[in-house]
Design an enzyme around this catalytic site. Structure first.
Site, mmCIF file in Angstrom:
data_model
loop_
_atom_site.group_PDB
_atom_site.id
_atom_site.type_symbol
_atom_site.label_atom_id
_atom_site.label_comp_id
_atom_site.label_asym_id
_atom_site.label_seq_id
_atom_site.Cartn_x
_atom_site.Cartn_y
_atom_site.Cartn_z
ATOM 1 N N CYS A 33 0.824 -1.209 0.000
ATOM 2 C CA CYS A 33 0.000 0.000 0.000
ATOM 3 C C CYS A 33 0.860 1.261 0.000
ATOM 4 C CB CYS A 33 -0.941 0.010 1.197
ATOM 5 S SG CYS A 33 -0.064 0.040 2.770
ATOM 6 N N CYS A 102 -2.383 -3.015 8.604
ATOM 7 C CA CYS A 102 -2.109 -1.681 9.132
ATOM 8 C C CYS A 102 -1.667 -1.785 10.597
ATOM 9 C CB CYS A 102 -3.326 -0.787 9.017
ATOM 10 S SG CYS A 102 -4.181 -0.936 7.436
#
Ligand code: FES
Length: 125
Positions: A33, A102
């Site tokens: 990402c 994350c």
């Protein structure tokens, strides 16, 4: 998709910012990402006396950085090293599966900061 707790940390991140006199700094990124997270720690008597973060990333990355700073503060280095991405996600009331990476970033960033501190301490000897 996000819990209220995630949204709350995203809107009001705790301990966000720079720490120029940090004892340890850890930067980690996710190549998929492209998000980046830096964790700064100040260590006193083997405990995390202060912790700050700077994150360039998605909402979940901001919320997990904020949460890990709260979890880490006051802990011994050993305890802080053991904080897992699961602990971070759980403290936030859960994360969507696609956002688990994350929280990985947060746990890895903190560990990287602790490792950096230990390396610097070793070098000073
Ligand atoms: Fe990559 Fe959140 S999407 S850290």
């Amino acid at each position: 998709m996000y819990t209220e707790k995630v949204m709350e940390h995203f809107r009001n991140p705790r301990n966000m910012g720079d720490m120029p006199d940090a004892d340890g700094v850890g930067t980690v990124g996710n190549p998929v990402c492209g998000d980046l997270m830096t964790i700064f720690i100040k260590v006193k008597d083997n405990k995390i006396a202060d912790v700050k973060f700077k994150t360039f990333g998605c909402g979940a990355a901001i919320a997990t950085s904020s949460m890990i700073t709260e979890l880490a503060k006051g802990k011994t280095l050993e305890e802080a090293t053991k904080i897992s991405r699961g602990d971070v996600a759980e403290s936030l009331g859960g994360l969507p599966p696609v956002k688990m990476h994350c929280s990985n970033l947060a746990a890895d960033g903190l560990r990287a900061a602790i490792e950096d501190y230990l390396k610097k301490k070793e070098a000073k000897k």
